[in-house]
Design an enzyme around this catalytic site. Structure first.
Site, PDB file in Angstrom:
ATOM      1  N   GLY A  82     -22.958  15.925 -11.108  1.00 62.45           N
ATOM      2  CA  GLY A  82     -24.312  15.631 -10.631  1.00 62.45           C
ATOM      3  C   GLY A  82     -24.445  14.217 -10.109  1.00 62.45           C
ATOM      4  N   GLY A  83     -23.305  13.581  -9.776  1.00 63.55           N
ATOM      5  CA  GLY A  83     -23.337  12.207  -9.282  1.00 63.55           C
ATOM      6  C   GLY A  83     -23.327  12.156  -7.760  1.00 63.55           C
ATOM      7  N   TYR A  84     -23.032  10.970  -7.245  1.00 65.33           N
ATOM      8  CA  TYR A  84     -23.018  10.738  -5.799  1.00 65.33           C
ATOM      9  C   TYR A  84     -22.214  11.817  -5.057  1.00 65.33           C
ATOM     10  CZ  TYR A  84     -24.304   5.690  -6.034  1.00 65.33           C
ATOM     11  OH  TYR A  84     -24.932   4.485  -6.196  1.00 65.33           O
ATOM     12  N   LYS A  92     -16.594  10.904   4.748  1.00 62.90           N
ATOM     13  CA  LYS A  92     -17.758  11.585   4.148  1.00 62.90           C
ATOM     14  C   LYS A  92     -18.975  11.483   5.064  1.00 62.90           C
ATOM     15  CE  LYS A  92     -20.605   9.420   2.202  1.00 62.90           C
ATOM     16  NZ  LYS A  92     -20.501   8.828   0.878  1.00 62.90           N
ATOM     17  N   TYR A 108      -7.289  -1.683  10.663  1.00 64.27           N
ATOM     18  CA  TYR A 108      -7.023  -2.439   9.435  1.00 64.27           C
ATOM     19  C   TYR A 108      -5.614  -3.030   9.471  1.00 64.27           C
ATOM     20  CZ  TYR A 108     -11.126  -1.488   6.523  1.00 64.27           C
ATOM     21  OH  TYR A 108     -12.381  -1.495   5.981  1.00 64.27           O
ATOM     22  N   CYS A 124     -16.156   6.947   1.877  1.00 66.89           N
ATOM     23  CA  CYS A 124     -17.383   6.670   2.644  1.00 66.89           C
ATOM     24  C   CYS A 124     -17.329   7.111   4.103  1.00 66.89           C
ATOM     25  CB  CYS A 124     -17.685   5.176   2.646  1.00 66.89           C
ATOM     26  SG  CYS A 124     -17.226   4.289   1.175  1.00 66.89           S
ATOM     27  N   THR A 148      -9.809   4.035  -0.254  1.00 64.92           N
ATOM     28  CA  THR A 148     -10.717   5.167  -0.467  1.00 64.92           C
ATOM     29  C   THR A 148     -11.791   5.224   0.613  1.00 64.92           C
ATOM     30  OG1 THR A 148     -10.373   4.974  -2.843  1.00 64.92           O
ATOM     31  CG2 THR A 148     -12.304   6.211  -2.134  1.00 64.92           C
ATOM     32  N   CYS A 149     -12.424   4.096   0.880  1.00 61.46           N
ATOM     33  CA  CYS A 149     -13.573   4.105   1.791  1.00 61.46           C
ATOM     34  C   CYS A 149     -13.206   4.656   3.159  1.00 61.46           C
ATOM     35  CB  CYS A 149     -14.139   2.688   1.919  1.00 61.46           C
ATOM     36  SG  CYS A 149     -15.483   2.594   3.097  1.00 61.46           S
ATOM     37  N   ARG A 160     -27.961  11.073 -12.724  1.00 69.07           N
ATOM     38  CA  ARG A 160     -28.288  10.300 -13.930  1.00 69.07           C
ATOM     39  C   ARG A 160     -28.206   8.803 -13.615  1.00 69.07           C
ATOM     40  NH1 ARG A 160     -25.250   8.321 -18.243  1.00 69.07           N
ATOM     41  NH2 ARG A 160     -23.339   9.340 -17.537  1.00 69.07           N
ATOM     42  N   VAL A 215     -23.463  15.558  -5.161  1.00 65.92           N
ATOM     43  CA  VAL A 215     -24.694  15.773  -4.394  1.00 65.92           C
ATOM     44  C   VAL A 215     -24.421  15.652  -2.889  1.00 65.92           C
ATOM     45  CG1 VAL A 215     -26.977  14.789  -3.983  1.00 65.92           C
ATOM     46  CG2 VAL A 215     -26.158  15.062  -6.311  1.00 65.92           C
ATOM     47  N   GLU A 216     -23.583  14.696  -2.538  1.00 63.83           N
ATOM     48  CA  GLU A 216     -23.281  14.506  -1.111  1.00 63.83           C
ATOM     49  C   GLU A 216     -22.512  15.704  -0.548  1.00 63.83           C
ATOM     50  OE1 GLU A 216     -23.229   9.629  -0.880  1.00 63.83           O
ATOM     51  OE2 GLU A 216     -21.313  10.654  -1.033  1.00 63.83           O
ATOM     52  N   HIS A 229     -46.075   1.169  13.524  1.00 62.79           N
ATOM     53  CA  HIS A 229     -46.689   2.485  13.561  1.00 62.79           C
ATOM     54  C   HIS A 229     -46.301   3.243  14.828  1.00 62.79           C
ATOM     55  CE1 HIS A 229     -49.669   5.507  12.591  1.00 62.79           C
ATOM     56  NE2 HIS A 229     -50.102   5.442  13.836  1.00 62.79           N
ATOM     57  N   GLU A 252     -43.538   2.408   7.405  1.00 62.59           N
ATOM     58  CA  GLU A 252     -44.792   1.659   7.293  1.00 62.59           C
ATOM     59  C   GLU A 252     -45.469   1.910   5.944  1.00 62.59           C
ATOM     60  OE1 GLU A 252     -48.160   2.886   9.866  1.00 62.59           O
ATOM     61  OE2 GLU A 252     -46.922   4.586  10.430  1.00 62.59           O
ATOM     62  N   GLU A 272       0.859  -1.191   0.000  1.00 67.92           N
ATOM     63  CA  GLU A 272       0.000   0.000   0.000  1.00 67.92           C
ATOM     64  C   GLU A 272       0.890   1.234   0.000  1.00 67.92           C
ATOM     65  OE1 GLU A 272      -3.424   0.805  -0.163  1.00 67.92           O
ATOM     66  OE2 GLU A 272      -2.436   2.774  -0.232  1.00 67.92           O
TER      67      GLU A 272
HETATM   68  P1  NDP Z   1     -20.377   9.712 -10.843  1.00 72.44           P
HETATM   69  O1  NDP Z   1     -19.944   8.923 -11.994  1.00 72.44           O
HETATM   70  O2  NDP Z   1     -21.461   9.225  -9.965  1.00 72.44           O
HETATM   71  O3  NDP Z   1     -20.766  11.173 -11.321  1.00 72.44           O
HETATM   72  C1  NDP Z   1     -19.912  11.931 -12.105  1.00 72.44           C
HETATM   73  C2  NDP Z   1     -20.629  13.204 -12.493  1.00 72.44           C
HETATM   74  O4  NDP Z   1     -19.742  14.063 -13.181  1.00 72.44           O
HETATM   75  C3  NDP Z   1     -21.797  12.936 -13.400  1.00 72.44           C
HETATM   76  O5  NDP Z   1     -22.845  13.774 -13.001  1.00 72.44           O
HETATM   77  C4  NDP Z   1     -21.247  13.310 -14.770  1.00 72.44           C
HETATM   78  O6  NDP Z   1     -22.202  13.763 -15.663  1.00 72.44           O
HETATM   79  C5  NDP Z   1     -20.328  14.447 -14.414  1.00 72.44           C
HETATM   80  N1  NDP Z   1     -19.280  14.652 -15.393  1.00 72.44           N
HETATM   81  C6  NDP Z   1     -18.488  13.713 -15.952  1.00 72.44           C
HETATM   82  N2  NDP Z   1     -17.635  14.279 -16.809  1.00 72.44           N
HETATM   83  C7  NDP Z   1     -17.876  15.602 -16.780  1.00 72.44           C
HETATM   84  C8  NDP Z   1     -17.324  16.701 -17.469  1.00 72.44           C
HETATM   85  N3  NDP Z   1     -16.331  16.562 -18.344  1.00 72.44           N
HETATM   86  N4  NDP Z   1     -17.831  17.932 -17.204  1.00 72.44           N
HETATM   87  C9  NDP Z   1     -18.838  18.083 -16.331  1.00 72.44           C
HETATM   88  N5  NDP Z   1     -19.403  17.071 -15.664  1.00 72.44           N
HETATM   89  C10 NDP Z   1     -18.930  15.841 -15.888  1.00 72.44           C
HETATM   90  O7  NDP Z   1     -19.047   9.999 -10.052  1.00 72.44           O
HETATM   91  P2  NDP Z   1     -18.731  10.470  -8.593  1.00 72.44           P
HETATM   92  O8  NDP Z   1     -17.410  11.113  -8.737  1.00 72.44           O
HETATM   93  O9  NDP Z   1     -19.835  11.249  -7.989  1.00 72.44           O
HETATM   94  O10 NDP Z   1     -18.602   9.102  -7.817  1.00 72.44           O
HETATM   95  C11 NDP Z   1     -17.814   8.042  -8.360  1.00 72.44           C
HETATM   96  C12 NDP Z   1     -18.382   6.709  -7.971  1.00 72.44           C
HETATM   97  O11 NDP Z   1     -18.033   6.436  -6.631  1.00 72.44           O
HETATM   98  C13 NDP Z   1     -19.913   6.611  -8.003  1.00 72.44           C
HETATM   99  O12 NDP Z   1     -20.421   6.313  -9.258  1.00 72.44           O
HETATM  100  C14 NDP Z   1     -20.160   5.510  -7.011  1.00 72.44           C
HETATM  101  O13 NDP Z   1     -20.014   4.291  -7.684  1.00 72.44           O
HETATM  102  C15 NDP Z   1     -19.058   5.722  -5.999  1.00 72.44           C
HETATM  103  N6  NDP Z   1     -19.543   6.460  -4.825  1.00 72.44           N
HETATM  104  C16 NDP Z   1     -20.476   5.890  -4.034  1.00 72.44           C
HETATM  105  C17 NDP Z   1     -20.958   6.569  -2.942  1.00 72.44           C
HETATM  106  C18 NDP Z   1     -22.003   5.951  -2.086  1.00 72.44           C
HETATM  107  O14 NDP Z   1     -22.193   4.737  -2.175  1.00 72.44           O
HETATM  108  N7  NDP Z   1     -22.730   6.722  -1.292  1.00 72.44           N
HETATM  109  C19 NDP Z   1     -20.479   7.896  -2.575  1.00 72.44           C
HETATM  110  C20 NDP Z   1     -19.496   8.395  -3.488  1.00 72.44           C
HETATM  111  C21 NDP Z   1     -19.052   7.702  -4.563  1.00 72.44           C
HETATM  112  P3  NDP Z   1     -23.088  12.766 -16.550  1.00 72.44           P
HETATM  113  O15 NDP Z   1     -24.077  12.172 -15.613  1.00 72.44           O
HETATM  114  O16 NDP Z   1     -23.713  13.677 -17.559  1.00 72.44           O
HETATM  115  O17 NDP Z   1     -22.146  11.780 -17.141  1.00 72.44           O
END
Ligand code: NDP
Length: 464
Positions: free
Chosen positions: A182-184, A51, A98, A48, A42-43, A211, A187-188, A443, A448, A35
């Site tokens: 706009g991914g995980y 976070k 660990y 995780c 990462t986790c 998405r 938003v988090e 309840h 529920e 390592e």
């Molecule tokens: P995601 O793949 O979930 O989201 C990436 C985001 O970045 C998407 O909204 C994507 O848009 C956007 N994007 C990609 N390329 C560009 C660009 N060139 N310009 C602008 N926007 C862009 O990735 P994350 O980094 O949020 O997380 C990675 C992975 O880690 C997750 O998919 C998940 O598997 C894991 N994770 C899990 C968590 C949990 O279980 N709670 C928490 C955090 C991470 P578009 O949708 O249009 O492609």
């Protein structure tokens, strides 16, 4: 017969690598794990776990608002450096556990960067006697090096942006932050910073956040996070980031210019394969740069396997752990196991959070040629009844009309991640809607509603 230094050499001591190394060493094999950073991956170190601490720290702000409705008077202040310090102490403690567990299992831990020289030989720079390179051989090798944040490198000014990795260690809480993606992660972290009082903007290129999730979930969450004060800009992305005297200017393609103190890119993660020597070992990548593996996690090199985010299958910690167990069963217990990726529950720790298992409505409609029943409820959780909060909860069941099986559960609202873990048992077991309905309610709870949904959604009832 060739003799090797180790039976198994694992590269990467994250959740997947550690589990595989321990199981294999406990089974009597000679195992080493390398390592280059801190043990835990990462986790534990930069994902995780920290976070979730940040989400919990941030969520107090909302709890205090509600508490006032219940008669409390609260004069709360948040101390970012103090929180970061205590969080880091806890992360160090977990990383230590660990390390200890590896030791107890008899795994040799090598702190250093491992590079494959060939399919059986690994070189760890600077770890040999006299400070030279350490070269070792192994019969089998497991690659579990995870992923790394990815940013669009060609964007002018991208060097001013941080990723989630730096967000865990900001020296001070910014006044203003803009998060791209706009991914995980986007938003988090938007929820985390907004809860901590940071003026937060989320900018996403697509029509709605998350998405791939159910459209009702996406719409509901987008509305709820706006109620929590996050400014959401959709269908737009950066053209430039410029340093100004007072901050960072975000120049957007719609002509908007927004100044913030911190810009964070959460635009995805990429498999961590750079400089690993994969080519020398005969390990091929797929078109997206992930290590190519078969159902049993074997790479294109006969004695090398790969698990977790580096294979970019389903990038979730519990999945990497299951892949590790399946690898161990397959390779060392003569029990070939392919992990089943169907109906894996997942949670987004947004505020409010999301819990999902199984198919979205659209996925189900495609899979079952439209033979799908949908049950949706939106309500204000009892906890918010007289608090002035108009936050609403969403619960949605997707049912295969042909078999009555519940094939998707989608929840947005307080405790959604806790609820979805249990709902996942029922979905994984293939229980029918009638069996859900035969389950008596608890309840008064939010959950529920999951066993009392009677009215199928139609165009008229889905008012949103
Ligand atoms: P995601 O793949 O979930 O989201 C990436 C985001 O970045 C998407 O909204 C994507 O848009 C956007 N994007 C990609 N390329 C560009 C660009 N060139 N310009 C602008 N926007 C862009 O990735 P994350 O980094 O949020 O997380 C990675 C992975 O880690 C997750 O998919 C998940 O598997 C894991 N994770 C899990 C968590 C949990 O279980 N709670 C928490 C955090 C991470 P578009 O949708 O249009 O492609």
């Amino acid at each position: 017969m060739t003799t090797y230094d180790y039976d198994l050499f694992v590269i990467g001591a994250g959740s997947g690598g550690v589990r595989a190394a321990r199981l294999t060493a406990l089974g009597g094999k000679r195992v080493a794990v390398a390592e280059e950073h801190r043990v835990g991956g990462t986790c534990v170190i930069r994902g995780c776990v920290p976070k979730k601490f940040m989400v919990m720290a941030s969520d107090f702000a909302h709890a205090f608002e509600i508490a006032e409705g219940y008669g409390w008077t609260i004069d709360a202040r948040f101390d970012w450096p103090k929180f970061i310090e205590t969080k880091d102490v806890e992360i160090a403690r977990l990383s230590g556990i660990y390390v200890a567990n590896l030791g107890k299992a008899g795994v040799e831990l090598i702190h250093g960067r491992a590079v494959l020289k060939d399919a059986h030989t690994v070189v760890i720079a600077g770890k040999g006697e006299d400070g030279g390179d350490l070269t070792v051989t192994a019969e089998k090798i497991l690659i579990a090096t995870g992923g790394r944040p990815w940013m669009p490198e060609s964007l002018p000014g991208i060097e001013h942006a941080i990723t989630s990795e730096e967000a865990f260690h900001l020296p001070a809480l910014p006044k203003r932050i803009l998060i791209a993606g706009g991914g995980y992660i986007a938003v988090e972290f938007a929820g985390i910073f907004a809860g901590l009082g940071v003026e937060t903007t989320l900018i996403y290129r697509g029509p709605n956040i998350l998405r791939g999730f159910d459209d009702d979930v996406r719409a509901h969450l987008a509305g709820e996070i706006e109620k929590r004060g996050i400014k959401v800009i959709l269908g737009c992305q950066h053209t430039e980031i410029r340093q100004t005297e007072s901050g960072l200017l975000n120049v957007l393609e719609n002509g908007m210019e927004l100044e913030t103190d911190v810009v964070m890119f959460a635009t995805g993660r990429t498999p961590h394969v750079k400089g690993l020597g994969l080519e020398a070992a005969g390990v091929e990548l797929d078109d997206d740069g992930a290590i190519k593996v078969d159902d049993l996690s074997r790479t294109t090199a006969e004695n090398i396997w790969a698990i977790g985010d580096v294979t970019d299958r389903m990038n979730l910690t519990p999945v990497a752990i299951r892949e590790a167990v399946a690898f161990h069963e397959t390779v060392y217990r003569d029990n070939p196991q392919a992990f089943d990726y169907e109906a894996v529950a997942t949670a987004v720790f947004s505020q409010p959070p999301v819990g999902v298992v199984g198919l979205s409505e659209n996925e189900a409609r495609r899979a079952f040629e439209g033979a799908v029943d949908v049950y949706v409820t939106r309500f204000r959780p009892m906890k918010y009844a007289f608090t002035g909060s108009d936050e609403r909860m969403l619960m949605k069941l997707v049912v295969h009309a042909g078999t009555d099986r519940v094939v998707g559960v989608h929840i947005v609202g307080p405790e959604a991640p806790e609820m979805i873990q249990l709902a996942a048992i029922a979905v994984k077991a293939g229980l029918t809607k009638a069996q859900w309905d035969a389950t008596c309610a608890v309840h008064p709870t939010m959950a529920e509603e999951l066993v009392t949904l009677k009215v199928k959604q139609t165009a008229e009832t889905n008012a949103g």
